[in-house]
Design a protein around this motif. Sequence first.
Motif, short mmCIF file in Angstrom:
data_model
loop_
_atom_site.label_atom_id
_atom_site.label_comp_id
_atom_site.label_asym_id
_atom_site.label_seq_id
_atom_site.Cartn_x
_atom_site.Cartn_y
_atom_site.Cartn_z
N LYS A 179 0.83 -1.21 0.00
CA LYS A 179 0.00 0.00 0.00
C LYS A 179 0.87 1.26 0.00
O LYS A 179 0.47 2.30 -0.52
CB LYS A 179 -0.92 0.00 1.21
CG LYS A 179 -2.03 -1.05 1.17
CD LYS A 179 -3.06 -0.75 0.09
CE LYS A 179 -3.95 0.41 0.49
NZ LYS A 179 -5.03 0.64 -0.51
N ASP A 180 2.06 1.17 0.61
CA ASP A 180 2.98 2.30 0.64
C ASP A 180 3.79 2.43 -0.64
O ASP A 180 4.59 3.36 -0.79
CB ASP A 180 3.95 2.17 1.82
CG ASP A 180 3.25 2.37 3.16
OD1 ASP A 180 2.16 2.97 3.17
OD2 ASP A 180 3.79 1.94 4.18
N GLY A 181 3.63 1.48 -1.57
CA GLY A 181 4.33 1.53 -2.84
C GLY A 181 5.75 1.02 -2.80
O GLY A 181 6.53 1.28 -3.72
N LEU A 237 0.44 -7.66 -3.69
CA LEU A 237 0.27 -8.04 -2.30
C LEU A 237 -0.68 -7.12 -1.55
O LEU A 237 -1.06 -7.40 -0.41
CB LEU A 237 1.63 -8.08 -1.60
CG LEU A 237 2.68 -8.99 -2.21
CD1 LEU A 237 3.90 -9.08 -1.32
CD2 LEU A 237 2.14 -10.39 -2.47
N ALA A 238 -1.05 -6.01 -2.15
CA ALA A 238 -1.99 -5.09 -1.51
C ALA A 238 -3.44 -5.40 -1.86
O ALA A 238 -4.35 -4.77 -1.34
CB ALA A 238 -1.67 -3.65 -1.90
N GLU A 239 -3.64 -6.35 -2.75
CA GLU A 239 -5.01 -6.68 -3.17
C GLU A 239 -5.75 -7.44 -2.07
O GLU A 239 -5.24 -8.41 -1.52
CB GLU A 239 -4.99 -7.50 -4.45
CG GLU A 239 -4.45 -6.74 -5.65
CD GLU A 239 -4.55 -7.53 -6.94
OE1 GLU A 239 -5.17 -8.62 -6.92
OE2 GLU A 239 -4.03 -7.07 -7.97
N TRP A 275 -3.15 -12.61 -2.12
CA TRP A 275 -1.90 -12.88 -2.81
C TRP A 275 -0.70 -12.89 -1.86
O TRP A 275 0.25 -13.66 -2.04
CB TRP A 275 -1.69 -11.87 -3.93
CG TRP A 275 -2.55 -12.18 -5.12
CD1 TRP A 275 -3.66 -11.50 -5.52
CD2 TRP A 275 -2.39 -13.27 -6.03
NE1 TRP A 275 -4.22 -12.09 -6.63
CE2 TRP A 275 -3.44 -13.18 -6.97
CE3 TRP A 275 -1.47 -14.31 -6.15
CZ2 TRP A 275 -3.60 -14.10 -8.00
CZ3 TRP A 275 -1.61 -15.22 -7.18
CH2 TRP A 275 -2.66 -15.11 -8.09
N ALA A 276 -0.73 -12.04 -0.85
CA ALA A 276 0.35 -12.02 0.14
C ALA A 276 0.44 -13.37 0.85
O ALA A 276 1.53 -13.91 1.06
CB ALA A 276 0.12 -10.90 1.15
#
Length: 426
Positions: free
Chosen positions: A298-300, A306-308, A318-319
Amino acid sequence: MIAIGCTIGSGIFRTPGHVALNVHAPDYVIWLWILGGIVALAGALTFAEMGGMFPGAGGLYVYLREAYGDLVGFLYGWFILFCSTAGAIAALALVCAEHLCYLYGSTGDSVWELPLAAGIIVVLTVVNLFGVGIGEWIANLFGGAKLVGLVMIIGAGMFFANPQVDTANTASAFVNTPPENLMSALALGFIGVLWSYGGWQHASYMAGETKDPQRTVPRAMILGAIVITLVYVLANVAYMRLLPLEQIAHSKTVAADAMNHVTTMGGTLMALLIALSTFGSIGIYSVTSPRMYYAMAKDGVFFAKLAEIHPKWRTPVWAMIIQSVWALFLLFFWGTFNDLIEYVTFLDWIGLMLVGTTIFVFRKKRPDAERSYRTTLYPLTPIIFVAICAWFVAFNIVGSWEKALAGLVVVLAGIAAYYALFHKKQ
């Protein structure tokens, strides 16, 4: 329960033999386990201050990113994914599989251990994809099972002590022959101790999904460290009241052997409880660390996939999947419990040592920041934590250089990945 459940897994049932084999003396064994408790408590008291400052999701990654920048934060998440958590899941699954094989009468190097361990990882990953509530249920149910097993061991040591233990230890050439290099032996024995104590920090990963995190997270880590230390020391005292130290040193199933002294069904019962214990720990690990990968994405500064979040289950699908796939790779690549914990422990405690130093950075750069908890006996507490970690890492580089080298390769790959994929986006 997450702090305790992530810590009390295979270690206290599997590593006492490793510790005894290296240090040879009952007094050294107990002092190492006490030292491990001091490290855990000092770390918990230190990390709790950052937990109150940064109550959002991400845990230790956030502390490192805020203190040292995106590269260090990225590298911590990178080796948590590709070394620490995935390796821990693989090792725990292997111990769980070993004890399940024991229950079915298959001892030694069973051909079913690796496939069974892989199946355990897959099943728990799928289960935890359906939401954090299931992971909490697993933590509470199987966390209780492991504590029941430890209570049985401690009780057996108190009421069914073996009167022949002292005589056997006195006559043992193993006990009466000290290690050639005591400091090196203590450091090697400390691998098993720190493996057993690792995990209390995972409570901070769940801060973003915790009610009143500025109070709950610090209390959880501190209380977890105190309970674990007390239980571990009492369990080791019990082992040494039930079995001669030389037998402990050469046993991979110390808990089962100790309970067999009390009843012939003791080994079977302990094998069942250990299988349940490690099963629960795998479930917790598979659900906590992916929250950190999610926060990084989320922080890029991590892979966007992995943010999904799954639209229905509300979990970082996914993470969790990628973490489990890498755990399966490590399981089959290393193949043994000892190799896995040596690989994991080196980088894990470098990371924890580095996190411990962030408190000095925040005290200097953010003296007026809101802190729901301020570390007790600062700066002595974090200094103790960082110093013991540094001593352990230095000796581990010498004593287990192959695993240290493998870990460093992972870090170098992480640096390359960061500059190739993320640095230009900053």
